[in-house]
Scaffold this motif. Structure first.
Motif, PDB file in Angstrom:
ATOM      1  N   VAL A 202      34.651 -12.735  -6.623  1.00 47.52           N
ATOM      2  CA  VAL A 202      34.743 -11.191  -6.225  1.00 47.52           C
ATOM      3  C   VAL A 202      35.197 -10.314  -7.244  1.00 47.52           C
ATOM      4  CG1 VAL A 202      35.441  -9.603  -4.544  1.00 47.52           C
ATOM      5  CG2 VAL A 202      34.761 -11.963  -3.784  1.00 47.52           C
ATOM      6  N   LYS A 203      34.338  -9.272  -7.623  1.00 45.01           N
ATOM      7  CA  LYS A 203      35.037  -8.621  -8.616  1.00 45.01           C
ATOM      8  C   LYS A 203      35.858  -7.212  -7.869  1.00 45.01           C
ATOM      9  CE  LYS A 203      33.538  -4.953 -12.260  1.00 45.01           C
ATOM     10  NZ  LYS A 203      32.538  -4.352 -12.791  1.00 45.01           N
TER      11      LYS A 203
ATOM     12  N   TYR B 270      46.667 -12.184   0.417  1.00 44.09           N
ATOM     13  CA  TYR B 270      46.813 -12.969  -0.762  1.00 44.09           C
ATOM     14  C   TYR B 270      45.829 -14.244  -0.991  1.00 44.09           C
ATOM     15  CZ  TYR B 270      51.239 -10.663   1.181  1.00 44.09           C
ATOM     16  OH  TYR B 270      51.912  -9.876   1.515  1.00 44.09           O
ATOM     17  N   ALA B 271      44.722 -13.705  -0.953  1.00 40.89           N
ATOM     18  CA  ALA B 271      43.660 -14.678  -0.983  1.00 40.89           C
ATOM     19  C   ALA B 271      43.371 -15.028  -2.721  1.00 40.89           C
ATOM     20  CB  ALA B 271      42.356 -14.033  -0.401  1.00 40.89           C
ATOM     21  N   GLY B 272      42.756 -16.284  -2.723  1.00 38.66           N
ATOM     22  CA  GLY B 272      42.128 -16.698  -3.999  1.00 38.66           C
ATOM     23  C   GLY B 272      43.128 -16.649  -5.294  1.00 38.66           C
ATOM     24  N   THR B 273      42.531 -16.981  -6.304  1.00 39.26           N
ATOM     25  CA  THR B 273      42.975 -17.092  -7.715  1.00 39.26           C
ATOM     26  C   THR B 273      42.467 -15.974  -8.486  1.00 39.26           C
ATOM     27  OG1 THR B 273      43.395 -19.406  -7.559  1.00 39.26           O
ATOM     28  CG2 THR B 273      43.239 -18.518  -9.813  1.00 39.26           C
TER      29      THR B 273
ATOM     30  N   ALA C  23      37.353  -7.437 -16.678  1.00 44.19           N
ATOM     31  CA  ALA C  23      37.818  -6.742 -15.358  1.00 44.19           C
ATOM     32  C   ALA C  23      38.286  -7.792 -14.358  1.00 44.19           C
ATOM     33  CB  ALA C  23      36.297  -6.289 -14.562  1.00 44.19           C
ATOM     34  N   ASN C  24      38.892  -7.385 -13.564  1.00 40.02           N
ATOM     35  CA  ASN C  24      39.891  -8.334 -12.633  1.00 40.02           C
ATOM     36  C   ASN C  24      38.973  -8.890 -11.365  1.00 40.02           C
ATOM     37  OD1 ASN C  24      42.344  -8.034 -13.905  1.00 40.02           O
ATOM     38  ND2 ASN C  24      42.712  -6.326 -12.925  1.00 40.02           N
ATOM     39  N   HIS C  25      38.931 -10.360 -11.228  1.00 39.68           N
ATOM     40  CA  HIS C  25      38.109 -10.714 -10.384  1.00 39.68           C
ATOM     41  C   HIS C  25      39.172 -11.879  -9.313  1.00 39.68           C
ATOM     42  CE1 HIS C  25      34.903  -9.622 -13.281  1.00 39.68           C
ATOM     43  NE2 HIS C  25      34.248  -9.959 -12.186  1.00 39.68           N
ATOM     44  N   LEU C  26      38.518 -12.186  -8.357  1.00 35.52           N
ATOM     45  CA  LEU C  26      39.088 -13.324  -7.515  1.00 35.52           C
ATOM     46  C   LEU C  26      38.121 -14.307  -7.292  1.00 35.52           C
ATOM     47  CD1 LEU C  26      41.126 -11.305  -4.543  1.00 35.52           C
ATOM     48  CD2 LEU C  26      42.003 -12.959  -6.330  1.00 35.52           C
ATOM     49  N   LEU C  27      38.904 -15.707  -7.326  1.00 37.03           N
ATOM     50  CA  LEU C  27      37.922 -16.761  -6.795  1.00 37.03           C
ATOM     51  C   LEU C  27      38.564 -17.279  -5.583  1.00 37.03           C
ATOM     52  CD1 LEU C  27      37.443 -19.063 -10.010  1.00 37.03           C
ATOM     53  CD2 LEU C  27      35.691 -18.682  -8.195  1.00 37.03           C
ATOM     54  N   LEU C  28      37.772 -17.219  -4.508  1.00 33.86           N
ATOM     55  CA  LEU C  28      38.459 -17.204  -3.369  1.00 33.86           C
ATOM     56  C   LEU C  28      37.357 -18.166  -2.265  1.00 33.86           C
ATOM     57  CD1 LEU C  28      38.373 -14.087  -0.849  1.00 33.86           C
ATOM     58  CD2 LEU C  28      37.461 -14.200  -3.402  1.00 33.86           C
TER      59      LEU C  28
END
Length: 254
Positions: free
Chosen positions: A71-72, A128-131, A138-143
């Protein structure tokens, strides 16, 4: 006695999860100069901790595995509609973003379950999800998909479509007085844990890969666990909470 100086040191962030192609973040220890005689006030530079995993520029794509989603993160505005500037250092942690890549899904028993969101979908995720990773500037999340709270296609939280076992609740306003007629100051009002169900998700998956419907419906008044979920403020000024069905304790009726 002569003063000594500890210069800045960079220590590898070994506790940060690493993947192939990801460069672990570093922790930068600020320089420190001991006080000289005659000084009455200490002066320290702040400790800077960078917890984001950085993907090297030579890697042009990230392919999530299993039931994970990339997710971006949607950056928050630094200026309110009224023109007030809000520095990023005091802004709340973002909880919104756009799906840019998905895994192949997961297996439940003998059944294969595909991921229910597609690239381009606007989602709300757990606090508090993901890494967190820095990718393509750009900031992303791996969740995990289960950490997605719901789909939000507008800019108003009341339109949230909850995912899985999530539920969206409009929180009841706190009482202004006690049952005995004593007025309560705003600072002493108890945080309400009663609200109206606005929307519910399709329910959790059972061992056969089928959805199990939730035991309450939109319009129900419920008692919920006050510390659970994500809290938001809608455009109408009302407070909303998105939480798991397991945090709903009871259905109330008159």
């Amino acid at each position: 006695m002569a003063a000594t100086q500890l210069t800045a040191t960079t220590v590898p962030g070994r506790s940060v999860p690493t993947f192939e192609g990801l460069r672990p973040s570093t922790v930068k220890i600020a320089s420190f100069v001991p006080l000289k005689q005659g000084l009455s006030q200490r002066c320290f530079r702040p400790l800077v901790v960078k917890a984001v995993t950085v993907v090297a520029p030579k890697y042009t794509s990230i392919k999530p595995l299993a039931d994970r989603v990339l997710v971006k993160i949607k950056e928050l505005e630094e200026e309110t509609p009224g023109g007030i500037f809000i520095p990023k250092t005091i802004q709340p942690k973002p909880q919104f973003g756009e799906v840019v890549a998905i895994g192949e899904g997961k297996s439940i028993g003998k059944h294969k379950v595909e991921i229910g969101v597609k690239p381009g979908t606007q989602v709300v995720y757990s606090k508090y999800a993901g890494t967190e990773v820095l990718f393509n500037g750009a900031n992303h999340l791996l969740l995990k998909e289960d950490e997605i709270v719901g789909i939000l296609e507008t800019d108003d939280i009341k339109d949230l479509k909850p995912s899985n076992d999530r539920v969206l609740i409009k929180v009841a306003e706190a009482e202004d007085k006690t049952s005995g007629g004593v007025l309560l100051a705003a600072t002493s009002k108890e945080k309400p844990s009663i609200g109206t169900v606005i929307a519910v998700g399709p329910g959790p998956l059972d061992q056969e890969g089928n959805r199990k419907p939730l035991s309450f419906s939109p319009g129900d008044t419920v008692l919920f666990f006050r510390l659970g979920g994500n809290d938001f403020q809608g455009k109408d000024g009302s407070d909303y909470m998105a939480l798991r069905a397991s945090d709903v304790l009871a259905v109330l009726s008159s």
